[in-house]
Design a protein around this motif. Structure first.
Motif, PDB file in Angstrom:
ATOM      1  N   GLY A  37      37.646 -51.968   8.252  1.00 12.13           N
ATOM      2  CA  GLY A  37      36.760 -51.766   9.775  1.00 12.13           C
ATOM      3  C   GLY A  37      35.271 -52.331   9.546  1.00 12.13           C
ATOM      4  N   GLU A  38      34.709 -51.941   8.504  1.00  7.09           N
ATOM      5  CA  GLU A  38      33.366 -51.962   8.296  1.00  7.09           C
ATOM      6  C   GLU A  38      33.212 -53.734   7.867  1.00  7.09           C
ATOM      7  N   ALA A  39      33.960 -53.892   7.154  1.00  8.16           N
ATOM      8  CA  ALA A  39      33.817 -55.326   6.625  1.00  8.16           C
ATOM      9  C   ALA A  39      34.053 -56.415   7.722  1.00  8.16           C
ATOM     10  N   LEU A  40      34.958 -56.079   8.775  1.00  7.12           N
ATOM     11  CA  LEU A  40      35.152 -56.752   9.838  1.00  7.12           C
ATOM     12  C   LEU A  40      33.958 -56.987  10.744  1.00  7.12           C
ATOM     13  N   THR A  41      33.400 -55.592  10.937  1.00 14.51           N
ATOM     14  CA  THR A  41      32.155 -55.448  11.850  1.00 14.51           C
ATOM     15  C   THR A  41      31.002 -56.368  11.335  1.00 14.51           C
ATOM     16  N   ALA A  42      30.727 -56.010   9.740  1.00 15.77           N
ATOM     17  CA  ALA A  42      29.606 -56.913   9.173  1.00 15.77           C
ATOM     18  C   ALA A  42      29.924 -58.712   9.321  1.00 15.77           C
ATOM     19  N   THR A  43      31.147 -58.904   9.069  1.00 18.55           N
ATOM     20  CA  THR A  43      31.352 -60.328   9.000  1.00 18.55           C
ATOM     21  C   THR A  43      31.282 -60.785  10.345  1.00 18.55           C
ATOM     22  N   GLN A  44      31.674 -60.166  11.388  1.00 18.33           N
ATOM     23  CA  GLN A  44      31.514 -60.602  12.774  1.00 18.33           C
ATOM     24  C   GLN A  44      29.904 -60.750  12.947  1.00 18.33           C
ATOM     25  N   GLU A  45      29.134 -59.816  12.836  1.00 21.64           N
ATOM     26  CA  GLU A  45      27.771 -60.010  13.010  1.00 21.64           C
ATOM     27  C   GLU A  45      27.241 -61.229  12.078  1.00 21.64           C
ATOM     28  N   ALA A  46      27.543 -61.595  11.114  1.00 17.05           N
ATOM     29  CA  ALA A  46      27.325 -62.720  10.366  1.00 17.05           C
ATOM     30  C   ALA A  46      27.423 -63.984  11.273  1.00 17.05           C
ATOM     31  N   VAL A  47      28.687 -64.000  11.515  1.00 20.45           N
ATOM     32  CA  VAL A  47      29.176 -65.233  12.349  1.00 20.45           C
ATOM     33  C   VAL A  47      28.516 -65.463  13.549  1.00 20.45           C
ATOM     34  N   GLU A  48      28.140 -64.256  14.377  1.00 20.67           N
ATOM     35  CA  GLU A  48      27.241 -64.295  15.610  1.00 20.67           C
ATOM     36  C   GLU A  48      26.001 -64.906  15.387  1.00 20.67           C
ATOM     37  N   ILE A  49      25.319 -64.438  14.413  1.00 21.05           N
ATOM     38  CA  ILE A  49      23.960 -64.999  13.774  1.00 21.05           C
ATOM     39  C   ILE A  49      24.220 -66.513  13.603  1.00 21.05           C
ATOM     40  N   TYR A  50      25.051 -66.806  12.664  1.00 21.17           N
ATOM     41  CA  TYR A  50      25.324 -68.179  12.290  1.00 21.17           C
ATOM     42  C   TYR A  50      25.619 -68.902  13.569  1.00 21.17           C
ATOM     43  N   ARG A  51      26.417 -68.600  14.357  1.00 21.67           N
ATOM     44  CA  ARG A  51      26.651 -69.495  15.583  1.00 21.67           C
ATOM     45  C   ARG A  51      25.361 -69.738  16.213  1.00 21.67           C
ATOM     46  N   ARG A  52      24.646 -68.599  16.457  1.00 24.89           N
ATOM     47  CA  ARG A  52      23.507 -68.835  17.450  1.00 24.89           C
ATOM     48  C   ARG A  52      22.633 -69.567  16.654  1.00 24.89           C
ATOM     49  N   LEU A  53      22.468 -69.828  15.404  1.00 25.84           N
ATOM     50  CA  LEU A  53      21.366 -70.512  14.623  1.00 25.84           C
ATOM     51  C   LEU A  53      21.916 -71.944  14.550  1.00 25.84           C
ATOM     52  N   ALA A  54      23.136 -72.165  14.376  1.00 27.49           N
ATOM     53  CA  ALA A  54      23.724 -73.607  14.606  1.00 27.49           C
ATOM     54  C   ALA A  54      23.614 -73.988  15.950  1.00 27.49           C
ATOM     55  N   ALA A  55      23.912 -73.345  17.159  1.00 27.96           N
ATOM     56  CA  ALA A  55      23.464 -73.839  18.537  1.00 27.96           C
ATOM     57  C   ALA A  55      21.855 -74.132  18.678  1.00 27.96           C
ATOM     58  N   ASP A  56      21.303 -73.203  18.123  1.00 30.16           N
ATOM     59  CA  ASP A  56      19.638 -73.682  18.133  1.00 30.16           C
ATOM     60  C   ASP A  56      19.195 -74.681  17.340  1.00 30.16           C
ATOM     61  N   HIS A  57      19.758 -75.103  16.442  1.00 32.53           N
ATOM     62  CA  HIS A  57      19.232 -75.948  15.190  1.00 32.53           C
ATOM     63  C   HIS A  57      20.789 -76.945  14.871  1.00 32.53           C
ATOM     64  N   PRO A  58      21.171 -77.633  15.549  1.00 29.70           N
ATOM     65  CA  PRO A  58      22.445 -78.224  15.138  1.00 29.70           C
ATOM     66  C   PRO A  58      22.367 -79.369  13.973  1.00 29.70           C
ATOM     67  N   ALA A  59      21.117 -79.917  13.890  1.00 34.28           N
ATOM     68  CA  ALA A  59      21.106 -80.657  12.745  1.00 34.28           C
ATOM     69  C   ALA A  59      20.889 -79.940  11.313  1.00 34.28           C
ATOM     70  N   ALA A  60      20.456 -78.710  11.463  1.00 32.37           N
ATOM     71  CA  ALA A  60      20.248 -77.978  10.177  1.00 32.37           C
ATOM     72  C   ALA A  60      21.797 -77.744   9.776  1.00 32.37           C
TER      73      ALA A  60
END
Length: 60
Positions: A37-60
């Motif tokens: 459960g803790e692993a899933l929560t941490a991983t989901q938070e990481a994915v949310e941040i990576y998605r936001r970063l990718a949306a803000d800077h698609p070329a990166a």
């Protein structure tokens, strides 16, 4: 982890990539000790941040 959370809150552009990487690593380590459960929560938070970063800077 708390340090990255505070740094990312003050300066997201500089520290969110490191925060996401740390959360991803935390998820991996928690999986290795079968804290699913803790692993899933941490991983989901990481994915949310990576998605936001990718949306803000698609070329990166």
């Amino acid at each position: 982890m708390e340090i990255y959370l505070r740094l990312a809150a003050d300066n997201p552009a500089a520290y969110e990539p490191d925060l996401a990487a740390s959360l991803g690593n935390l998820g991996k380590f928690l999986t290795e000790v079968e804290r699913w459960g803790e692993a899933l929560t941490a991983t989901q938070e990481a994915v949310e941040i990576y998605r936001r970063l990718a949306a803000d800077h698609p070329a990166a």
